[in-house]
Design a protein around this motif. Structure first.
Motif, PDB file in Angstrom:
ATOM      1  N   VAL A  16       1.291  -4.231   3.555  1.00 29.83           N
ATOM      2  CA  VAL A  16       2.570  -3.293   3.524  1.00 29.83           C
ATOM      3  C   VAL A  16       2.626  -2.488   3.358  1.00 29.83           C
ATOM      4  O   VAL A  16       2.451  -1.864   1.995  1.00 29.83           O
TER       5      VAL A  16
ATOM      6  N   ASN B 171       0.523  -1.127   0.242  1.00 32.43           N
ATOM      7  CA  ASN B 171       0.161   0.260   0.017  1.00 32.43           C
ATOM      8  C   ASN B 171       0.929   1.381  -0.399  1.00 32.43           C
ATOM      9  O   ASN B 171       1.715   1.324   0.571  1.00 32.43           O
TER      10      ASN B 171
ATOM     11  N   GLY C 290      -1.356  -6.827   8.568  1.00 32.85           N
ATOM     12  CA  GLY C 290      -0.554  -5.501   8.032  1.00 32.85           C
ATOM     13  C   GLY C 290      -0.314  -4.585   8.943  1.00 32.85           C
ATOM     14  O   GLY C 290      -0.525  -4.909  10.675  1.00 32.85           O
TER      15      GLY C 290
END
Ligand code: PEP
Length: 251
Positions: A233, A9, A211
């Motif tokens: 991530v 991300n 995450g």
């Protein structure tokens, strides 16, 4: 049986040129990676150009959000079908930053998830508790509310188009990772909730990502947990070498 997903991300980082340069480097670093789905989520403006560069590679494209309507007078919004048109196969929905800063709720997460699936996208649905919620022992009730609300009314046949990302808010961008055991505990709970919401075969097949400050040096421990099927991530996905190292956890 569950193919792991490593998704990056990129949040509000990188110009089009920087995004293109990053995926050019990344796609050659991971060209031989097998048994893993690798996904990157650039900003909206870079999607189409990044898609061009990713053609023929094993890296897939995600958007960081979507709207639930197909078209209309909704200034500033982007429909799932338009993300598909730009080359996306995935879309992140309900990230904690959207919940925290942009008024995202379980109701809007649900609308977006249904719309994304209807448009043929894989929805990466994010859930996670804040530090205050964890400290007051509300983790499980918060996750249950988010999963039940976010997936309300979605049928079992649509479930293969959903990936859950468990992201404890206190671990995002803070450098604090949940321990392998803390993450596994919540992932087990989420899988049980998925079984209750749909059925056991759906739960067994659902990918549940972790995450929160995932890095090359902690990914292996997390991925060794039986119910952790990948990672979403943030920071460590912004550099090709660190993201490629994470995506090579099984090498
Ligand atoms: C994220 O943005 O979803 C995230 C987990 O960020 P970071 O890896 O930087 O904690």
């Amino acid at each position: 049986m569950r193919i792991p997903v490593i998704a990056g991300n990129w949040k509000l980082f990188k110009t089009i040129g920087e995004s293109v340069a990053m995926v050019q480097e990344l796609k050659s670093l991971v060209a031989n990676n097998q048994g893993v789905e690798i996904v990157v989520a650039p900003v909206f403006t870079a999607l189409s150009r990044v898609n061009d560069v990713l053609q023929g590679s094993n890296v897939m494209l995600a958007a960081q959000d979507c709207y639930w309507e197909e078209e209309g007078a909704f200034t500033g919004e982007v429909a799932p079908a338009l993300l598909k048109d730009a080359g996306c196969s995935h879309v992140i929905i309900g990230h904690s930053e959207r919940r925290q800063y942009f008024g995202e709720t379980d109701v809007t997460v649900n609308k977006k998830t249904r719309a994304a699936i209807a448009a043929g996208l894989c929805a990466i649905v994010c859930v996670g508790e804040s530090l205050a919620e964890r400290e007051s022992e509300q983790t499980f009730s918060v996750i249950e509310t988010q999963i039940q609300g976010g997936l309300a009314g979605i049928t079992a046949d649509a479930a293969p188009h959903i990936v859950i990302a468990y992201e404890p808010v206190w671990a995002i961008g803070t450098g604090k990772t949940a321990t392998d055991a803390q993450a596994q505990e919540v992932h087990t709970f989420i899988r049980q909730l998925i079984a209750k919401t749909f059925n056991q075969p759906v739960a067994d097949a659902m990918r549940i990502l972790y995450g929160g400050s995932v890095k090359p040096d902690n990914v292996k421990g997390l991925m060794a947990q039986p119910d952790i099927d990948g990672a979403l991530v943030g920071g460590a996905s912004l550099k090709a070498d660190s993201f490629a190292a994470i995506a090579s956890f099984n090498a």
